[in-house]
Design an enzyme around this catalytic site. Structure first.
Site, PDB file in Angstrom:
ATOM      1  N   ASN A   1      31.339 -90.993  41.610  1.00 38.88           N
ATOM      2  CA  ASN A   1      32.717 -91.118  42.070  1.00 38.88           C
ATOM      3  C   ASN A   1      33.620 -91.236  40.848  1.00 38.88           C
ATOM      4  O   ASN A   1      33.386 -92.080  39.987  1.00 38.88           O
ATOM      5  CB  ASN A   1      32.866 -92.332  42.976  1.00 38.88           C
ATOM      6  CG  ASN A   1      34.153 -92.317  43.762  1.00 38.88           C
ATOM      7  OD1 ASN A   1      35.235 -92.228  43.205  1.00 38.88           O
ATOM      8  ND2 ASN A   1      34.036 -92.395  45.078  1.00 38.88           N
TER       9      ASN A   1
ATOM     10  N   LYS B   1      30.172 -83.788  55.209  1.00 41.43           N
ATOM     11  CA  LYS B   1      29.361 -84.281  54.090  1.00 41.43           C
ATOM     12  C   LYS B   1      27.873 -84.136  54.424  1.00 41.43           C
ATOM     13  O   LYS B   1      27.429 -84.548  55.502  1.00 41.43           O
ATOM     14  CB  LYS B   1      29.693 -85.730  53.766  1.00 41.43           C
ATOM     15  CG  LYS B   1      29.006 -86.240  52.500  1.00 41.43           C
ATOM     16  CD  LYS B   1      29.587 -87.562  52.034  1.00 41.43           C
ATOM     17  CE  LYS B   1      28.881 -88.082  50.787  1.00 41.43           C
ATOM     18  NZ  LYS B   1      28.990 -87.157  49.646  1.00 41.43           N
TER      19      LYS B   1
ATOM     20  N   HIS C   1      32.317 -91.115  55.769  1.00 38.24           N
ATOM     21  CA  HIS C   1      32.850 -89.866  55.231  1.00 38.24           C
ATOM     22  C   HIS C   1      33.066 -88.868  56.366  1.00 38.24           C
ATOM     23  O   HIS C   1      32.612 -89.069  57.491  1.00 38.24           O
ATOM     24  CB  HIS C   1      31.902 -89.263  54.191  1.00 38.24           C
ATOM     25  CG  HIS C   1      31.961 -89.935  52.858  1.00 38.24           C
ATOM     26  ND1 HIS C   1      31.243 -91.078  52.577  1.00 38.24           N
ATOM     27  CD2 HIS C   1      32.657 -89.638  51.734  1.00 38.24           C
ATOM     28  CE1 HIS C   1      31.483 -91.448  51.333  1.00 38.24           C
ATOM     29  NE2 HIS C   1      32.347 -90.604  50.805  1.00 38.24           N
TER      30      HIS C   1
END
Length: 269
Positions: free
Chosen positions: A126, A161, A157
């Protein structure tokens, strides 16, 4: 001199957001968006990169190979297989690479990181400033609370994803486990069902939510008798990740060969 940035995986959602972040850095004079790359045979080859990304025509034609691109640093948010090939190419040609791809298995991750022996490589699960600050907060919480709490990580998410838990959630678990002297591969629990028995305090639990257009949410709970501490990060736009990746690319351009992460970029270590 402005750092020349190439973005691969340009046909995907993240590739186009990275173009917006690169354009912003270009306006500040820190970088130049110099190449947009897609998979071989893509219908986007030859199209104007700025027009495809929705940032306005910029005269930059999309290409389908690294050999056709002029750049100092490659930014790669694609797939494990594609990233492995791109990292090897960059190592062989002396090009720096920023990697935000997730979903590597342990062998793939080790192979990917080995490119850092020959070229500057920055890998992070990230790239947002907030998440990397959270890593430091998690270290502090784990160190202070020690073995007196139960630890659970919940992440959410969007429906598209493909890997779970998220790379960010796993990194959060690794930070906590390392601080407590635990091996995450041995103490992680990925979901619960049926008669599971009483909770083992040594474990670190993970729960995954997928749906809608959620950009990314992570909450780590430290649960004790009588109180609970939660550290939460919520992303409302992929630009948070893209701006961090571009910042990392500019930073990486001035570094020698080696393996780095976003906390190096932010001087949080």
């Amino acid at each position: 001199m402005a750092v020349k940035l190439a973005i691969t995986g340009f046909g995907g959602r993240m590739g186009r957001v990275l173009a917006e972040a690169a354009q912003q850095a270009e306006q500040d004079g820190n970088a130049k968006f110099s190449a947009a790359i897609v998979r071989p045979g893509s219908s986007l080859v030859g199209a104007d990169a700025g027009e495809v990304a929705g940032i306005g025509r910029n005269g930059l034609a999309i290409v389908d190979s690294l050999e056709q691109a002029d750049f100092d640093v490659l930014i790669d948010f694609t797939s494990p297989e594609a990233t492995l090939a791109n990292a090897a190419w960059c190592a062989a040609h002396g090009k720096a690479i920023v990697i935000g791809t997730t979903g590597f298995d342990p062998e793939q991750k080790a192979q990917m990181l080995s490119a850092g022996d020959k070229t500057p490589l920055c890998f992070a699960t990230n790239f947002s400033t907030g998440v990397n600050l959270c890593f430091n907060l998690l270290e502090t919480a784990a160190r202070v609370l020690g073995n007196d709490v139960d630890i659970e990580i919940v992440e959410a998410h969007h429906r598209h994803k493909v890997d779970a838990p998220s790379g960010t959630a796993l990194s959060m678990g690794e930070v906590i486990a390392d601080t407590l002297g635990r091996d995450l591969s041995k103490v992680a629990v990925y979901g619960r069902e049926g008669q599971t028995g009483a909770r083992d305090r040594e474990t670190i639990g993970f729960a995954t939510v997928r749906g809608g257009d959620v950009v990314g949410e992570h909450t780590v709970s430290f649960l004790a008798d009588g109180e609970r501490i939660e550290i939460t990060h919520k992303a409302s736009s992929r630009l948070a990740f893209a701006r961090g990746a571009v910042r990392a690319a500019v930073w990486l351009s001035e570094r020698p060969a080696g393996r780095y992460d976003m906390r190096d970029v932010l001087a949080l270590k």
